[in-house]
Design a protein around this motif. Structure first.
Motif: not given
Length: 510
Positions: A405-414, A500-510
């Motif tokens: 989850w920490k890593a996916v924040k820094h990857v361009k969406s989708n 599967m777990v939910f975070t309730g927070m998304r990490h879009f990076k455009h």
């Protein structure tokens, strides 16, 4: 009539030599306070500003040049008969040149233990007023704010080339300088009132260097830094070796540093085209790099590696075996530096800290405007997770899920990231649909996907991504949740025994 120059500088660098040159050109010199004393001590004939205004400096020097005898001499149009008559009526002598630089507001602000009173007293009032008045009247007045211009101004004056075009160039520099100065003050007070998004948003940057070109050779570019940056910054990194950074180098290096700032334990990050191609965390930096490399040994070629500890000889030997554009670290041992500098062109950047506590906003330009937002610093902890499936993730899976989850924040969406044992094993970046990103990540991971976890930067609109995960051998998934069809994905996970777990927070990076 003899020409007159007004000199009042905070930065006394080379001022006596410059003024001596003006005296040699028969300029009359008027000056204030500390500048006056420096010039007199150098044996230069100089007239105090009080002798011009007929008024003493008052209010601890807050008022000394704010007077019609000064500003009338600066603002009068020489080709306007009415202005000339008014100068004569009020016995005002025109001022032909202004040499002023300002109180050191930024230097004062940056001092440790400085008081608010000291900061306020270093807000210059008279200096910017004189500069702006002279710059406005550049048709008749030469204005010098930068000591670097002293020699060229003297040379132009000696050869009668201090023409209107040159004066306009100097005036433009003045308005840039006063705008910069005011923006620093505005930022200080904006921060004091904690106004995140005020009615106007003023920022300023200092030029670091011109670049060979931008993203492509046909685009001109330059690199600027924020002068009041309060966190770690690539702009303040020390380049120890290698050729000059390019536009794309700086973009990628910044992405690597931003990713690295999320890790406290020994970590290594490999970046290509602003996306992480490998992230590894371990007990030692050497093993962390092994993980980052093994995550994608193909994409790392020609990429950038950032590490949050001193690079030792063993790690340097591994780094030297790969073609890399840049290596970023807080330091390099003597042996490591010797090994890495055998490559002529590799850039070695020393960045003291990867702790990013900057409050500076993220700015993205659009045609005719700019988008401004806070940096995405949000962190999800174990207690923030909501388990949505029949099977709960194991403790090891939770550790891997939080890492992913920490890593996916820094990857361009989708974005989709696969991870296992504190290592990314598959990254799917920048796809137009989420299942496409998942396919790329699982195909890249191959056998490493078995027993790994999956992170998605946003919710699953359909259960097809879970199908891809199950086929690859993924055992647990972390995602924000929030889709109208969440239950479809939950049901599919239950069908395949995936937690599967939910975070309730998304990490879009455009």
């Amino acid at each position: 009539m003899r020409k007159r120059a007004l000199v009042s500088v905070s930065n006394k660098e080379n001022i006596t030599e410059f003024v001596q040159g003006l005296v040699g050109l028969d300029y009359e010199i008027i000056s204030t306070g500390g500048t006056l004393r420096v010039l007199e001590e150098a044996g230069i004939s100089v007239k105090p500003v009080e002798a011009v205004t007929g008024s003493p400096e008052i209010l601890d020097g807050r008022v000394k040049t704010l007077h019609p005898m000064i500003h009338g001499g600066l603002l009068a149009k020489r080709d306007n008969p009415d202005h000339r008559q008014q100068l004569e009526d009020h016995s005002i002598t025109p001022i032909d040149m202004v040499i002023v630089n300002l109180y050191p507001f930024k230097q004062t602000f940056d001092q440790e233990g400085v008081t608010e009173e000291e900061i306020i007293e270093n807000i210059d009032i008279g200096g910017p007023t004189m500069l702006r008045a002279a710059a406005k009247n550049f048709s008749d007045v030469t204005v010098v704010v930068d000591p670097k211009d002293y020699e060229t101004v003297l040379e132009a004056a000696r050869h009668d080339k201090l023409n209107k075009q040159k004066r306009q160039q100097l005036a433009a520099k003045v308005f840039r300088h006063t705008a910069y100065y005011d923006s620093l003050i505005a930022s200080y007070f904006t921060d004091k009132e904690e106004a995140s998004f005020p009615e106007t948003y003023t920022v300023t940057y200092e030029k670091v260097q011109s670049l060979r070109y931008g993203e492509n050779p046909h685009q001109q570019a330059a690199f600027y830094k924020n002068p009041i940056q309060d966190g770690m910054s690539l702009a303040t990194a020390n380049q120890l070796h290698g050729k000059e950074l390019s536009y794309n180098n700086i973009q990628d290096a910044n992405a690597a540093v931003e990713i690295l700032s999320d890790y406290k334990e020994p970590a290594a990050v490999a970046v290509k085209h602003m996306n992480p191609c490998g992230i590894g965390v371990a007990d030692t930096l050497n093993v962390a790099f092994d993980k980052a490399f093994d995550a994608d040994p193909i994409s790392i070629f020609g990429g950038i590696v950032a590490l949050n500890g001193e690079v030792d000889e063993k790690t340097a030997e591994k780094l030297s075996e790969i073609f890399l554009e840049i290596i970023i670290a807080p330091g390099f041992t003597e042996d490591a530096f010797r090994i890495l500098t055998k490559k002529k062109n590799i850039r070695l950047l020393e960045l003291a800290s990867a702790d990013n506590e900057s409050t500076t906003h993220k700015l993205t330009t659009v045609n005719g405007g700019v988008l401004i937002q806070e940096f995405d610093k949000a962190v999800v902890m174990k207690d923030d997770l909501t388990v949505t499936t029949k099977r709960r993730p194991s403790e090891q899976e939770i550790t891997d899920l939080l890492f992913a989850w920490k890593a996916v924040k820094h990857v361009k969406s989708n974005a989709i990231v696969l991870a296992k044992d504190n290592q990314t094993v598959g990254v799917g970046a920048g796809q137009m649909n989420r299942v496409g990103a998942a396919k790329i990540a699982t195909e890249q991971a191959e056998e490493k996907a078995k027993g790994a976890v999956m992170a998605s930067d946003a919710f699953f609109p359909m259960p097809d991504t879970v199908e891809v995960a199950a086929k690859a051998g993924i055992t647990a998934i972390i995602q924000p949740g929030g889709s109208k069809r969440d239950q479809d994905s939950i049901d599919k996970c239950n069908e395949y025994g995936i937690a599967m777990v939910f975070t309730g927070m998304r990490h879009f990076k455009h």
